[in-house]
Design a protein around this motif. Sequence first.
Motif, mmCIF file in Angstrom:
data_model
loop_
_atom_site.group_PDB
_atom_site.id
_atom_site.type_symbol
_atom_site.label_atom_id
_atom_site.label_comp_id
_atom_site.label_asym_id
_atom_site.label_seq_id
_atom_site.Cartn_x
_atom_site.Cartn_y
_atom_site.Cartn_z
ATOM 1 N N GLN A 2 -9.434 5.996 -5.810
ATOM 2 C CA GLN A 2 -8.383 6.415 -4.892
ATOM 3 C C GLN A 2 -8.799 7.695 -4.189
ATOM 4 N N ALA A 5 -5.049 12.225 -0.130
ATOM 5 C CA ALA A 5 -4.170 11.944 0.995
ATOM 6 C C ALA A 5 -4.803 12.434 2.294
ATOM 7 N N ALA A 43 7.074 0.141 3.508
ATOM 8 C CA ALA A 43 5.759 0.492 4.040
ATOM 9 C C ALA A 43 5.489 -0.233 5.352
ATOM 10 N N GLU A 56 -2.807 7.312 1.415
ATOM 11 C CA GLU A 56 -3.866 7.298 0.410
ATOM 12 C C GLU A 56 -4.398 5.873 0.325
ATOM 13 N N ALA A 67 -2.758 2.651 -0.896
ATOM 14 C CA ALA A 67 -2.114 3.049 -2.147
ATOM 15 C C ALA A 67 -0.766 3.709 -1.895
ATOM 16 N N ARG A 68 -0.662 4.449 -0.791
ATOM 17 C CA ARG A 68 0.595 5.145 -0.463
ATOM 18 C C ARG A 68 0.653 5.360 1.028
ATOM 19 N N GLU A 70 3.351 7.297 3.839
ATOM 20 C CA GLU A 70 4.557 8.071 4.108
ATOM 21 C C GLU A 70 4.520 8.610 5.531
#
Length: 232
Positions: A2, A5, A43, A56, A67-68, A70
């Motif tokens: 990973q 960010a 998302a 991420e 993975a993320r 925002e």
Amino acid sequence: MQTSAQLAFVLHSRPYRESSALVDFFSPEGRFRAVLRGARGKAGTLARPFIPLEAEFRGRGELRNVARLESAGIPNLLAGEALFSGLYLNELLVRLLPTEDPQPALFDHYALTLQALAANRPLEPLLRAFEWRLLDQLGYGFPLDIDVAGQPIIPDRIYRLLPDAGLEPVAQLQPGLFHGRELLALADANWDAPGALAAAKRLMRQALAPHLGGRPLVSRELFMTIKEPPRD
């Protein structure tokens, strides 16, 4: 694996399998593609062009996984000609940027251009400036005040573009060529000079064409449809 960010924008997305999407992202690290799972959920509402994102990713290589995702700021709300202009910039990046090639300066310029489009600033100077920055960052730029022989551009002479070399003086004016005074105005980013904007559009089309592989730009064709007058 990973990654940390990073800021990113979505350039393009399309459905993938049952509930996922294949998304082309642009970040300071460059352009890359990633799988966004659960694209029909929260998302998915963020995976749209022109929204500043903090993201991420897992994995490396040709296809990563999100993975993320925002929101990282106020969305750039584009409409009308500004919307088509933003789509044009995105298509240029998808078509011309190699993957995994860091472009922090170009990313910053792109983010500022989106903000300017959202603020309804004049389109043509913004588009021409971005096209020029993109060519320059990719190593395809050329001087606007010096010809291929290293001589200063002369205002009263006529020039043609050799895409792989630069500007070459010619004997007489023909369609698609450039006055030296127009080129010098472009070198100074003097968009108010007579003929500067038209010359810049013509010059950028000629400079970009060899790198687009002969395939038309979809966003350009769509833009032309809204510019055409209605038929009786």
